[in-house]
Write an enzyme that holds these catalytic residues in place. Structure first.
Site, PDB file in Angstrom:
ATOM      1  N   ASN A  62      24.751  21.023  52.528  1.00 30.12           N
ATOM      2  CA  ASN A  62      25.635  21.648  51.539  1.00 30.12           C
ATOM      3  C   ASN A  62      27.087  21.711  52.015  1.00 30.12           C
ATOM      4  O   ASN A  62      28.004  21.399  51.258  1.00 30.12           O
ATOM      5  CB  ASN A  62      25.123  23.044  51.175  1.00 30.12           C
ATOM      6  CG  ASN A  62      23.749  22.991  50.507  1.00 30.12           C
ATOM      7  OD1 ASN A  62      23.272  21.909  50.180  1.00 30.12           O
ATOM      8  ND2 ASN A  62      23.124  24.138  50.329  1.00 30.12           N
ATOM      9  N   HIS A 117      59.838   9.380  15.466  1.00 30.72           N
ATOM     10  CA  HIS A 117      58.913   8.988  14.387  1.00 30.72           C
ATOM     11  C   HIS A 117      58.754   7.462  14.315  1.00 30.72           C
ATOM     12  O   HIS A 117      58.435   6.929  13.248  1.00 30.72           O
ATOM     13  CB  HIS A 117      59.372   9.517  13.024  1.00 30.72           C
ATOM     14  CG  HIS A 117      59.787  10.953  13.040  1.00 30.72           C
ATOM     15  ND1 HIS A 117      58.904  11.987  12.777  1.00 30.72           N
ATOM     16  CD2 HIS A 117      60.974  11.524  13.328  1.00 30.72           C
ATOM     17  CE1 HIS A 117      59.557  13.139  12.881  1.00 30.72           C
ATOM     18  NE2 HIS A 117      60.809  12.892  13.217  1.00 30.72           N
ATOM     19  N   SER A 142      43.785 -16.319  23.408  1.00 30.16           N
ATOM     20  CA  SER A 142      42.665 -16.158  22.489  1.00 30.16           C
ATOM     21  C   SER A 142      41.878 -17.453  22.476  1.00 30.16           C
ATOM     22  O   SER A 142      42.456 -18.539  22.566  1.00 30.16           O
ATOM     23  CB  SER A 142      43.199 -15.858  21.084  1.00 30.16           C
ATOM     24  OG  SER A 142      42.236 -16.229  20.117  1.00 30.16           O
ATOM     25  N   ASN A 145      47.968 -12.167  24.572  1.00 38.32           N
ATOM     26  CA  ASN A 145      47.583 -10.768  24.334  1.00 38.32           C
ATOM     27  C   ASN A 145      47.910  -9.857  25.516  1.00 38.32           C
ATOM     28  O   ASN A 145      47.673 -10.234  26.660  1.00 38.32           O
ATOM     29  CB  ASN A 145      46.083 -10.688  24.044  1.00 38.32           C
ATOM     30  CG  ASN A 145      45.727 -11.393  22.744  1.00 38.32           C
ATOM     31  OD1 ASN A 145      46.522 -11.405  21.802  1.00 38.32           O
ATOM     32  ND2 ASN A 145      44.544 -11.991  22.701  1.00 38.32           N
ATOM     33  N   GLU A 147      46.573  -2.818  27.260  1.00 38.36           N
ATOM     34  CA  GLU A 147      45.515  -2.375  26.340  1.00 38.36           C
ATOM     35  C   GLU A 147      44.354  -1.744  27.096  1.00 38.36           C
ATOM     36  O   GLU A 147      43.809  -0.708  26.704  1.00 38.36           O
ATOM     37  CB  GLU A 147      45.001  -3.552  25.499  1.00 38.36           C
ATOM     38  CG  GLU A 147      45.951  -3.943  24.376  1.00 38.36           C
ATOM     39  CD  GLU A 147      45.514  -5.195  23.642  1.00 38.36           C
ATOM     40  OE1 GLU A 147      45.786  -5.286  22.452  1.00 38.36           O
ATOM     41  OE2 GLU A 147      44.912  -6.100  24.265  1.00 38.36           O
ATOM     42  N   LYS A 187      30.001  13.329  41.889  1.00 32.73           N
ATOM     43  CA  LYS A 187      30.572  12.160  42.561  1.00 32.73           C
ATOM     44  C   LYS A 187      30.933  11.012  41.642  1.00 32.73           C
ATOM     45  O   LYS A 187      32.027  10.452  41.732  1.00 32.73           O
ATOM     46  CB  LYS A 187      29.621  11.680  43.652  1.00 32.73           C
ATOM     47  CG  LYS A 187      29.630  12.634  44.826  1.00 32.73           C
ATOM     48  CD  LYS A 187      28.529  12.364  45.798  1.00 32.73           C
ATOM     49  CE  LYS A 187      28.182  13.643  46.516  1.00 32.73           C
ATOM     50  NZ  LYS A 187      27.627  14.692  45.616  1.00 32.73           N
TER      51      LYS A 187
HETATM   52  N1  ARG Z   1      23.166  14.579  47.838  1.00 32.75           N
HETATM   53  C1  ARG Z   1      23.494  15.949  47.750  1.00 32.75           C
HETATM   54  C2  ARG Z   1      24.740  16.147  46.885  1.00 32.75           C
HETATM   55  O1  ARG Z   1      25.377  15.208  46.599  1.00 32.75           O
HETATM   56  C3  ARG Z   1      23.742  16.487  49.116  1.00 32.75           C
HETATM   57  C4  ARG Z   1      23.507  17.952  49.270  1.00 32.75           C
HETATM   58  C5  ARG Z   1      22.064  18.228  49.088  1.00 32.75           C
HETATM   59  N2  ARG Z   1      21.741  19.578  49.413  1.00 32.75           N
HETATM   60  C6  ARG Z   1      20.577  20.111  49.094  1.00 32.75           C
HETATM   61  N3  ARG Z   1      20.370  21.321  49.424  1.00 32.75           N
HETATM   62  N4  ARG Z   1      19.694  19.437  48.407  1.00 32.75           N
HETATM   63  O2  ARG Z   1      25.077  17.231  46.478  1.00 32.75           O
END
Ligand code: ARG
Length: 471
Positions: free
Chosen positions: A116, A162, A283, A291, A296, A331
């Site tokens: 964590n 405008h 094109s 283009n 774009e 992520k």
């Molecule tokens: N892969 C997990 C994440 O991206 C890592 C942390 C996982 N922790 C846990 N207690 N399962 O958050």
């Protein structure tokens, strides 16, 4: 008794049944978090050094761990590392490989740490590097814009409100408007960087750790400015990522508007600029087409970045403290934002020097749109007429111009005196495009000299931003 399927897993101890195969695939993050391998290894090395520093690991153990991790980094970079979904994420993959390589000592690395605080650290380290890389691309774009603004300080184009011709402006001044927006984007990045650069390690799973950790030591090793004050907060919140994506979304909003102008300007109807062949495509059916795909796509990609901001905000809104697996979902939106924003900035920076400005066409468009009408009103005011009356007089002159197909500067003195007798020969000085832009001669105004001065000031301001410098 743990099943063969679970024996790989560092947490297998309390389990008797194997993980369902689809659950394993569903919960794994290694497919996308392996891109943080460098940060994961750097974080582990710093953690190991700290553990040795406080006497939890011996110097030999620490050395073996660091050597092992460095070898693993080489394996990964040579493409020889076998990533395993069974090992869930980048953290457990690398840790398991460490133990493969160096034996039981590898199992000591995770002392006083949890995935964590590890993952929160990795993301911050990764984002920190990426924000710097992004700031460097932004800097290239800003420099290219300043170059263009300086070069085209005298070039006249119609300014719009405008999307109707309003008053003449210089092309350089128009470019500097984009510059200002990008400078604020830069400053938002600088600002959010400070809150990214805070170290979670030491928070462990959620409550801190019973080992005598020296968090300041680890922070110094990793170049963090400060350490997180509260362990629950450190493993739980992702507001730093939200803040970054919010700054990125604002930046994309600016690039998208800029794109929209380039798309309009490169159309046959405007014909103000040519974007350069290497930034356009043809094109497959219409041979005449060129283009503006790059602007774009930049405009199009803005949508997904907004989406990522909403994803992250929603990801966090219902989570009780502290860490929840939901956070693994932080992520992909973050990485996708980084990849796309960096790509867009790079393309824009490369495209700017390729832009050809069609000064004659812009001038002609400014000339034919009654863009100096306000200048005529200001002239009458200088001669003593109240502004509202002057507005009325010029409105009538413009109506006459529309009916006869003549711009104000093309009318005779007698024509103009028909609308107000206080008009004299000197009126033609203010009806020219050059006279109009030169008259807006104050800081923030469109006069060519002001544009040149503003370019100089912008260069000084850019030099104050440190984020874009090589780290
Ligand atoms: N892969 C997990 C994440 O991206 C890592 C942390 C996982 N922790 C846990 N207690 N399962 O958050």
């Amino acid at each position: 008794m743990s099943d063969a399927n679970n024996t790989d897993k560092p947490w297998a101890g309390r389990f008797t049944a194997p993980t369902d195969a689809f659950v394993e695939a569903f919960t794994a993050s290694v497919g996308f978090d392996k891109r943080m391998y460098k940060q994961d290894i750097a974080g582990s090395i710093a953690h190991a050094r700290m553990l040795a520093h406080v006497g939890v690991l011996t110097e030999e153990e620490c050395r073996a761990i660091i050597d092992g991790l460095q070898d693993i980094q080489l394996e990964i970079e040579r493409g020889e590392f076998a990533w395993s979904t069974q090992l869930e994420d980048v953290h457990m993959n690398i840790e398991a490989r460490l133990t493969d390589r160096i034996g039981a000592t590898g199992k000591k690395l995770h002392t006083g740490r949890s995935r964590n605080d590890q993952v929160a650290t990795d993301i911050r380290l990764y984002l920190r590097d990426q924000i710097r890389a992004l700031a460097r691309e932004l800097r290239r774009l800003q420099e290219a814009l300043l170059e263009l603004a300086g070069r085209e300080a005298d070039t006249i184009m119609p300014g719009f409100t405008h999307l109707q011709t309003a008053q003449p402006v210089t092309f350089g001044h128009h470019m500097l408007a984009w510059m200002e927006m990008l400078m604020r984007d830069q400053s938002r990045l600088e600002d959010c960087y400070q809150r990214v650069n805070v170290m979670p390690l030491g928070a462990a799973a959620l409550a801190g750790t019973t080992y005598p950790v020296d968090r300041d030591f680890t922070a110094r090793e990793l170049g963090f400015d400060t350490i997180a004050e509260n362990s629950l907060d450190a493993v739980s919140d992702r507001d730093f990522a939200i803040e970054f994506v919010s700054a990125a979304a604002t930046l994309m909003m600016h690039l998208s508007r800029f794109s929209e102008e380039l798309i309009l300007w490169s159309s046959a109807q405007f014909d103000f600029v040519d974007l350069g062949d290497s930034f356009c495509t043809g094109s497959s059916i219409m041979p005449q087409k060129k283009n503006p795909d790059v602007p774009e796509l930049v405009r199009g990609k803005t949508g997904r970045v907004y989406g990522h901001l909403m994803s992250l905000l929603t990801l966090m809104k219902g989570q009780p403290l502290a860490y929840n697996k939901d956070n693994q979902e932080d992520k992909e939106p973050l990485f996708d934002t980084l990849d796309n924003v960096k790509g867009c900035l790079r393309l824009f920076a490369d495209m700017m020097p390729q832009i050809t400005v069609k000064a004659d066409n812009m001038r002609e468009a400014a000339r034919s749109g009654f863009s100096t009408a306000t200048d005529l009103a200001d002239y009458l005011v200088r001669k003593g007429m109240p502004f509202r009356d002057a507005h009325e007089v010029v409105g009538k002159a413009v109506r006459h111009g529309v009916e006869t197909g003549k711009d104000l500067a093309e009318m005779t003195l007698a024509d103009l005196q028909g609308f107000s007798e206080i008009i004299t020969q000197d009126v033609f000085d203010v009806l020219t495009l050059e006279g109009s832009v030169a008259a807006r001669d104050h800081i923030g105004g469109t006069a060519p000299d002001q544009v040149r001065a503003a370019v100089g000031r912008a260069r000084d301001r850019l030099a104050k931003y440190k984020l874009a410098e090589p780290s």
